[in-house]
Scaffold this motif. Structure first.
Motif, PDB file in Angstrom:
ATOM      1  N   MET A  93       0.846  -1.203   0.000  1.00 17.76           N
ATOM      2  CA  MET A  93       0.000   0.000   0.000  1.00 17.76           C
ATOM      3  C   MET A  93       0.888   1.262   0.000  1.00 17.76           C
ATOM      4  SD  MET A  93      -2.826   0.992   2.854  1.00 17.76           S
ATOM      5  CE  MET A  93      -3.553  -0.660   2.819  1.00 17.76           C
ATOM      6  N   GLU A  94       0.521   2.181  -0.861  1.00 16.54           N
ATOM      7  CA  GLU A  94       1.290   3.422  -0.948  1.00 16.54           C
ATOM      8  C   GLU A  94       1.146   4.226   0.347  1.00 16.54           C
ATOM      9  OE1 GLU A  94       1.391   7.506  -3.598  1.00 16.54           O
ATOM     10  OE2 GLU A  94      -0.351   6.187  -3.606  1.00 16.54           O
ATOM     11  N   LYS A  95       2.246   4.763   0.837  1.00 11.20           N
ATOM     12  CA  LYS A  95       2.178   5.557   2.073  1.00 11.20           C
ATOM     13  C   LYS A  95       2.390   7.035   1.734  1.00 11.20           C
ATOM     14  CE  LYS A  95       2.056   2.119   5.096  1.00 11.20           C
ATOM     15  NZ  LYS A  95       1.149   1.937   6.199  1.00 11.20           N
ATOM     16  N   TYR A  96       1.815   7.897   2.543  1.00 13.58           N
ATOM     17  CA  TYR A  96       2.094   9.327   2.407  1.00 13.58           C
ATOM     18  C   TYR A  96       3.510   9.540   2.930  1.00 13.58           C
ATOM     19  CZ  TYR A  96      -2.819  10.230   1.602  1.00 13.58           C
ATOM     20  OH  TYR A  96      -4.072  10.267   1.079  1.00 13.58           O
ATOM     21  N   SER A  97       4.284  10.332   2.257  1.00 15.94           N
ATOM     22  CA  SER A  97       5.675  10.504   2.704  1.00 15.94           C
ATOM     23  C   SER A  97       5.699  11.305   4.004  1.00 15.94           C
ATOM     24  CB  SER A  97       6.492  11.209   1.626  1.00 15.94           C
ATOM     25  OG  SER A  97       5.948  12.482   1.392  1.00 15.94           O
ATOM     26  N   GLY A  98       6.558  10.898   4.898  1.00 16.57           N
ATOM     27  CA  GLY A  98       6.762  11.630   6.151  1.00 16.57           C
ATOM     28  C   GLY A  98       5.595  11.595   7.103  1.00 16.57           C
ATOM     29  N   VAL A  99       4.711  10.632   6.939  1.00 16.43           N
ATOM     30  CA  VAL A  99       3.503  10.595   7.757  1.00 16.43           C
ATOM     31  C   VAL A  99       3.431   9.217   8.425  1.00 16.43           C
ATOM     32  CG1 VAL A  99       1.034  10.220   7.345  1.00 16.43           C
ATOM     33  CG2 VAL A  99       2.081  12.375   6.667  1.00 16.43           C
ATOM     34  N   SER A 100       3.056   9.174   9.696  1.00 12.34           N
ATOM     35  CA  SER A 100       2.997   7.885  10.397  1.00 12.34           C
ATOM     36  C   SER A 100       1.876   7.032   9.837  1.00 12.34           C
ATOM     37  CB  SER A 100       2.762   8.118  11.891  1.00 12.34           C
ATOM     38  OG  SER A 100       1.413   8.473  12.107  1.00 12.34           O
ATOM     39  N   SER A 101       1.934   5.744  10.106  1.00  7.19           N
ATOM     40  CA  SER A 101       0.897   4.863   9.567  1.00  7.19           C
ATOM     41  C   SER A 101      -0.462   5.190  10.185  1.00  7.19           C
ATOM     42  CB  SER A 101       1.264   3.401   9.824  1.00  7.19           C
ATOM     43  OG  SER A 101       1.275   3.153  11.214  1.00  7.19           O
ATOM     44  N   GLU A 102      -0.462   5.633  11.455  1.00  6.37           N
ATOM     45  CA  GLU A 102      -1.747   6.015  12.071  1.00  6.37           C
ATOM     46  C   GLU A 102      -2.352   7.224  11.360  1.00  6.37           C
ATOM     47  OE1 GLU A 102       0.922   5.827  14.880  1.00  6.37           O
ATOM     48  OE2 GLU A 102      -0.351   5.190  16.593  1.00  6.37           O
ATOM     49  N   THR A 103      -1.491   8.229  11.090  1.00  5.41           N
ATOM     50  CA  THR A 103      -1.976   9.415  10.378  1.00  5.41           C
ATOM     51  C   THR A 103      -2.477   9.022   8.993  1.00  5.41           C
ATOM     52  OG1 THR A 103      -0.461  10.818  11.603  1.00  5.41           O
ATOM     53  CG2 THR A 103      -1.296  11.697   9.524  1.00  5.41           C
ATOM     54  N   HIS A 104      -1.728   8.143   8.356  1.00  2.93           N
ATOM     55  CA  HIS A 104      -2.123   7.687   7.024  1.00  2.93           C
ATOM     56  C   HIS A 104      -3.512   7.045   7.060  1.00  2.93           C
ATOM     57  CE1 HIS A 104      -1.925   4.650   3.668  1.00  2.93           C
ATOM     58  NE2 HIS A 104      -1.907   5.813   3.059  1.00  2.93           N
ATOM     59  N   ALA A 105      -3.753   6.194   8.071  1.00  8.60           N
ATOM     60  CA  ALA A 105      -5.054   5.517   8.190  1.00  8.60           C
ATOM     61  C   ALA A 105      -6.166   6.548   8.387  1.00  8.60           C
ATOM     62  CB  ALA A 105      -5.031   4.518   9.343  1.00  8.60           C
ATOM     63  N   LEU A 106      -5.909   7.558   9.229  1.00  4.03           N
ATOM     64  CA  LEU A 106      -6.940   8.578   9.477  1.00  4.03           C
ATOM     65  C   LEU A 106      -7.211   9.397   8.216  1.00  4.03           C
ATOM     66  CD1 LEU A 106      -5.866   9.808  13.049  1.00  4.03           C
ATOM     67  CD2 LEU A 106      -7.816   8.344  12.478  1.00  4.03           C
ATOM     68  N   ILE A 107      -6.146   9.744   7.482  1.00  2.00           N
ATOM     69  CA  ILE A 107      -6.336  10.530   6.254  1.00  2.00           C
ATOM     70  C   ILE A 107      -7.131   9.720   5.223  1.00  2.00           C
ATOM     71  CG2 ILE A 107      -5.139  11.574   4.271  1.00  2.00           C
ATOM     72  CD1 ILE A 107      -2.931  12.456   6.207  1.00  2.00           C
ATOM     73  N   LYS A 108      -6.810   8.432   5.126  1.00  6.41           N
ATOM     74  CA  LYS A 108      -7.547   7.575   4.183  1.00  6.41           C
ATOM     75  C   LYS A 108      -9.042   7.591   4.478  1.00  6.41           C
ATOM     76  CE  LYS A 108      -6.755   3.313   3.075  1.00  6.41           C
ATOM     77  NZ  LYS A 108      -6.338   1.907   3.288  1.00  6.41           N
ATOM     78  N   ARG A 109      -9.365   7.554   5.784  1.00 10.62           N
ATOM     79  CA  ARG A 109     -10.786   7.576   6.162  1.00 10.62           C
ATOM     80  C   ARG A 109     -11.424   8.912   5.801  1.00 10.62           C
ATOM     81  NH1 ARG A 109      -9.776   4.699  12.087  1.00 10.62           N
ATOM     82  NH2 ARG A 109      -8.885   2.807  11.198  1.00 10.62           N
TER      83      ARG A 109
END
Lengths: 383, 383
Positions: free
Chosen positions: A1-17
């Motif tokens: 899964m593509e990750k946002y650069s410089g962003v934690s996986s928790e932040t990434h999950a919240l942004i996806k939502r």
């Protein structure tokens, strides 16, 4: 899964939502959505989207901004720290939704004439007030709302959520084993002994607590679907049927199980227990990707009816940030939920009789790609 | 007081309450009122009117009939046995309010064209459905509803209710003394120790439980107005400020108190505690028959403001079958509650700081003919 650069996986999950919601807003042509969690109207969607647990308004604008008006700003700064949301104090708006919405529409530069959606649970008289105050906007209040869409999105858990619920289920199973041991040894003698034991063991393991007030009903009180009061100093696990319905809440996520303890049953009580166990064995294996949830519930109802019994509640419900959420596992004609991988729900057949007492057996099921997984180990325990 | 012949005093009290509602309905020209208590919309008015604690619809017709559609009919037969209400199973109507209302209107012979009032909390989309289905009737949904009128009636407690709350307050005070002793002796060391101790002592005394989940916040977490999670395994009563907010529920009636435990405070923390104590001493004696509740709350806000502090919540709230009910003790311009004998409410000044921690002091006050009575003995406890 593509990750946002410089962003934690928790932040990434919240942004996806959040992005799912913003996409939905764009499709629906809604400029601003207000979500509300308050004492009288709990909405765990705010926690799902931001991490902040309770007592707040969340404003989402279609240009992908998010504003959290939290009653307790200190708590919000800690719990929503992984979220890209802007945090303000709800007290700045006198803790009044209309004032906060008016301010949010201004701050977030919502153009006059735009559609603003307020929660679908807004009472009719309150709806009239919103319409009367926010005359520059088109105020929308409907069942098919952002909140209901988000609640539906939440029915399928992502990998992070499944991992948390599996951990909570593991703790639940440890406690089930301890309960069996301690009721058998006589260490747990009363309803309140059982309820307090669960509370303490839950928090020892780092849980937020139980997902609801534990229902511990000894033989005198197990006839009730949901014992009232939830637990007393009455005997538990003595002759007859004792029900123990509890769940843990870990990092926000709930489990929900029911054990029945039996002791010196008469033939009618044995029959009751046997029917509940059979209903569980009949319905749990029906849990598959693509199955109509209604069909599973109908199978239990039909089985009980054949045996001249009636279950006075639905067969099950989804589990997640709330102890009752989607999918519904109910035998109602308007229940069109179809099971999908990632869904987690209870199956909880039960029968109740004012004289014999009650029996319920409830476990938590995860739908997988090729079947199901029973996450919990609730069972009938013969003393 | 005149008694109904051949009727118990409990039945008499319930009939008196129903009669107030029927009188109100006659004045308002409403033929049928529906009240609802469900998981998502709690309404303790049903318990006040019938004795049945939860999960039911109550239908009242202006010709002085009452019909209770209870989810758990076994429970209703026990709890509503003192009430003149007719009990039916909510399951007979698929646990669907519209179906139950349609059936009730028929059974209770409500003439077509009559006014039927549904709860004021009915969401706007649900309101449209009621109107669409019950076309023979004039469906009313408004803020000034039967439920809100009944909630207002409940603000002034009758002698029976005052006696129950005084008993609950007595238990609360016993537990406060035990908490002081056990925190001082080191028997209570953690937040969860404190919370579980209260639960067990409450139920030992025959309480239904606590009136809400006990908020136990040690020095690391007392900065929050309502600690989240409500209690953990963290230390309690160690250096700094620890808050303990709890209440008992006895025969349905709630108490609500907050203690602050202090240990080795620095001057800034001492100042915080001193201001909260002063705010309590300033406002409690303002509790008199005829006083505007708003004025008491304003006095606390003004006092804190003078000292460059701000309280992020209201000063207090009524107490009864719910932990939060009328009268409101809030400094809001639309709060027009005037104190009357029989009213019972909290006064709970508090200050919270992310670094210093928090302090709140909450007691329960009864308005009497010639003054007030402080029913509870919550205090600042220096360790």
């Amino acid at each position: 899964m593509e990750k946002y650069s410089g962003v934690s996986s928790e932040t990434h999950a919240l942004i996806k939502r959040l992005e799912k919601v913003w996409d939905w807003m764009a499709q629906e042509g809604i400029a601003l959505v207000m979500l509300e969690d308050s004492e009288s109207k709990r909405d765990q969607n705010i926690r799902w989207l931001t991490g902040h647990p309770n007592d707040a308004l969340l404003f989402l604008s279609v240009d992908r901004k998010a504003l959290l008006a939290a009653w307790d700003i200190n708590l919000a700064k800690i719990y929503a720290c992984k979220s890209p949301v802007t945090i303000v104090s709800y007290n700045d708006f006198d803790r009044t939704p209309i004032k906060a919405l008016t301010a949010a529409a201004k701050t977030m530069r919502i153009p006059p004439g735009s559609k603003i959606e307020i929660p679908s649970v807004t009472p009719y008289p309150a709806f009239l007030k919103f319409v009367g105050e926010l005359t520059d906007y088109d105020i929308i209040c409907r069942e098919k709302s952002a909140a209901s869409e988000i609640s539906k999105m939440r029915a399928v858990k992502d990998d992070e959520e499944i991992a948390v619920i599996k951990k909570a289920a593991g703790f639940t199973n440890e406690i089930i084993d301890l309960l069996e041991k301690n009721v058998k040894s006589g260490k747990i003698k009363t309803e309140i002994d059982a309820a307090m034991f669960i509370q303490i063991e839950a928090r020892k393991r780092g849980c937020e607590g139980t997902s609801f007030e534990t229902l511990a009903a000894g033989p005198e009180r197990s006839y009730a679907i949901h014992a009232f009061p939830s637990s007393t100093c009455a005997s538990f696990g003595t002759q007859g049927l004792s029900i123990l319905d509890f769940g843990l809440k870990y990092n926000g996520y709930c489990t929900d199980v029911t054990l029945t303890f039996t002791c010196g049953l008469n033939p009618k009580q044995e029959k009751l227990v046997s029917l509940v166990e059979k209903a569980s064995k009949l319905t749990v294996p029906m849990s598959h990707n693509g199955t109509q949830a209604r069909d599973i519930a109908a199978a239990a109802d039909t089985f009980f009816k054949k045996n001249k019994k009636e279950m006075p509640h639905g067969l099950g419900h989804g589990l997640g940030l709330q102890e009752h959420e989607y999918p519904l596992i109910r035998n109602k004609s308007d229940n069109d939920w179809v099971l999908e991988p990632g869904m987690i729900f209870t199956i909880e057949p039960g029968l109740y009789d004012p004289i014999l007492g009650g029996c319920r057996l409830e476990n938590d099921i995860l739908i997988t790609q090729d079947g199901y997984e029973v996450l919990t180990s609730a069972r009938i325990i013969n003393l």
